[in-house]
Design a protein around this motif. Structure first.
Motif, short mmCIF file in Angstrom:
data_model
loop_
_atom_site.label_atom_id
_atom_site.label_comp_id
_atom_site.label_asym_id
_atom_site.label_seq_id
_atom_site.Cartn_x
_atom_site.Cartn_y
_atom_site.Cartn_z
N VAL A 50 -20.72 11.38 -30.46
CA VAL A 50 -21.85 10.80 -29.65
C VAL A 50 -21.28 11.13 -28.08
O VAL A 50 -19.96 11.02 -27.75
CB VAL A 50 -22.24 9.82 -29.60
CG1 VAL A 50 -22.80 9.01 -28.46
CG2 VAL A 50 -22.42 9.25 -31.22
N ILE A 84 -22.98 4.57 -33.28
CA ILE A 84 -23.99 4.91 -32.63
C ILE A 84 -24.65 4.45 -30.81
O ILE A 84 -23.96 4.42 -29.56
CB ILE A 84 -25.17 5.94 -33.25
CG1 ILE A 84 -24.26 6.77 -33.57
CG2 ILE A 84 -25.74 7.01 -31.92
CD1 ILE A 84 -25.10 7.87 -34.80
N ARG A 89 -30.66 6.15 -26.51
CA ARG A 89 -30.80 7.22 -27.63
C ARG A 89 -31.30 8.93 -27.09
O ARG A 89 -30.49 9.33 -27.86
CB ARG A 89 -31.76 6.87 -28.96
CG ARG A 89 -30.60 5.56 -29.43
CD ARG A 89 -31.31 4.85 -30.40
NE ARG A 89 -30.96 3.46 -30.84
CZ ARG A 89 -32.00 2.10 -31.52
NH1 ARG A 89 -33.35 2.64 -31.05
NH2 ARG A 89 -31.82 1.25 -32.08
N ALA A 101 -29.54 11.68 -25.54
CA ALA A 101 -27.59 11.49 -26.29
C ALA A 101 -27.81 12.63 -26.86
O ALA A 101 -28.10 13.23 -26.98
CB ALA A 101 -27.50 10.18 -27.52
N ILE A 145 -25.97 14.08 -29.75
CA ILE A 145 -25.67 13.71 -30.92
C ILE A 145 -24.98 14.36 -31.87
O ILE A 145 -25.91 15.36 -32.54
CB ILE A 145 -25.72 12.13 -31.48
CG1 ILE A 145 -26.16 11.33 -30.69
CG2 ILE A 145 -25.42 11.98 -32.74
CD1 ILE A 145 -26.97 10.50 -30.86
#
Length: 450
Positions: free
Chosen positions: A63, A105, A442, A445, A447
């Motif tokens: 992450v 996360i 989110r 991000a 990831i």
């Protein structure tokens, strides 16, 4: 959210190769158009190229450069399951690991966002919170917390990381959300007026585990919610599961919503809560945006005295049984005991049970109704002075009755203060904005799933 993975790359490559060798269609296909029900314009019939197993959820993730390892997930899983007395099936364990990865996360995003805004969590504060939890659970031996966590397969570092995530989130909300939530005096006065008009109606203290869901992942989230519900029914700690799973900001307080009226809840939750008794669970309940699991902590009447706060004077009258007593003999003795206690003429006569049938009589003049088990509390609050409960217990632990000898009811309570109501409204608005804020984190991000 920008998500990169090796499995996604192989799927794309396989898809391109399949398209390159596929024969051209003799007729042009009609492409589905975007609509409210189908925002991406997805076709009804399509082929999946490549290995479908590549769509399985990954075990670990990176992450924004921070690595979440399999050990991190294992230790957090152990932290959650340590309160359950039943072993999870392989399928339930897999669902739990998927949810734990999501939580880790989110936790990482919160910590990173706080650090980016120069709001890092003070390590001393993490230690202080950890030590407080240790003292609450292990009393005079807080050092046993480390030993316990290791013994169940977790670690002190795993719990401290969770604490750091919660504190980082509090820092972020304090900087980016709370200062921009405003509640007017008119709104507060309107709530107080409605409460006064609702005097005598019921309000509920509820715990909630909220799981967000979209149309695409609805079935998977529902399965996960059902697995959580099953673990709670088998003795799992609601507070522990709420802290680990719930996506509402109340997760940090174990899902406790505080005292609310049914009109403040979505209709589906209100209907469920209306049918619940204290100590009961309901769920998963589908609501706009996801699913909720409810736990009714208690209920009372608006602006009225809480009967659970009544101070009771009780006499406990109990009898024991021989270790080798048969069921038939036990039943006969219980029937004789029940008939005898009905002959007692109030609390002044209770000691007669000691001399005539060899019973044990114990007095307690300062016990609150709320400290009694739910079943007994509801019975005793409906007794008159001098009356007794039905016999309860077992031949192994003894059979007993409770006699009500006195009851001091609390005074009717007034409306909550202006400041209390304002805080409640602010908390509700902060909760809604916090959910949007986390969604933005989110979306921004990077990831990579492994």
């Amino acid at each position: 959210m920008k998500v990169f993975s090796k499995s996604c790359a192989s799927l794309v490559a396989a898809g391109l190769m399949a398209l390159a060798v596929a024969p051209a269609s003799t007729q042009a296909q009609t492409q589905a158009q975007p609509s409210a029900a189908n925002p991406f314009g997805l076709p009804e019939n399509f082929s999946i190229f490549g290995d479908q197993a590549s769509g399985e959820r990954s075990a670990t993730a990176v992450v924004n450069g921070y690595v979440i390892t399999g050990t991190d997930i294992d230790q957090r899983v152990a932290l959650v399951t340590s309160s359950s007395q039943n072993q999870l099936s392989e399928q339930e364990l897999q669902r739990l690991r998927v949810q734990i990865l999501r939580n880790l996360i989110d936790e990482t995003l919160k910590i990173q966002a706080a650090e980016a805004l120069e709001l890092p969590v003070d390590k001393a504060q993490v230690e202080q919170t950890y030590n407080q939890l240790a003292a609450q659970n292990f009393g005079q031996n807080p050092e046993r917390m480390d030993e316990y966590l290791i013994s169940v397969g977790s670690s002190p570092a795993a719990l401290k990381r969770q604490i750091e995530g919660e504190l980082a989130w509090e820092n972020l909300l304090r900087r980016n959300i709370t200062p921009f939530v405003n509640v007017s005096a008119e709104e507060v006065n309107d709530v107080l007026e409605r409460m006064e008009k609702s005097r005598g109606t019921e309000e509920y203290r509820l715990g909630e585990i909220y799981l967000s869901a979209t149309r695409e992942n609805r079935d998977a989230v529902l399965q996960n919610a059902r697995a959580i519900m099953e673990q709670l029914r088998q003795g799992g700690s609601f507070v522990a599961y709420a802290r680990q799973y719930s996506e509402a900001t109340t997760a940090v307080v174990g899902g406790d919503l505080g005292w609310i009226r049914l009109g403040q809840l979505p209709p589906a939750l209100a209907e469920a809560a209306r049918q619940m008794q204290p100590g009961q669970l309901q769920g998963p309940i589908e609501i706009p945006g996801g699913f909720s699991i409810l736990y009714l902590i208690n209920k009372r009447q608006v602006l009225m005295a809480d009967p659970n706060a009544a101070v009771l004077s009780l006499r406990q009258i109990s009898i024991d049984f021989p270790a080798d007593v048969s069921q038939e003999e036990a039943n006969a003795k219980v029937n004789e005991f029940a008939a005898f206690v009905q002959t007692l003429r109030g609390c002044a006569d209770a000691d007669r049970a000691r001399t005539e049938i060899g019973a044990t009589v114990v007095a307690n003049d300062q016990i609150t109704a709320g400290s009694l088990p739910d079943q007994l509390r509801n019975i005793i609050l409906n007794l008159q002075i001098g009356q007794v409960t039905p016999p309860f217990g077992s031949p192994q632990e003894g059979v007993r009755v409770l006699m009500l000898c006195g009851r001091d009811d609390p005074q009717d309570v007034g409306a909550p203060s202006f400041d209390t109501v304002m805080s409640q409204i602010e908390e509700e608005r902060i909760n809604k904005r916090a959910q949007r804020y986390l969604r933005d984190l989110r979306n921004d991000a990077y990831i990579e799933y492994n």
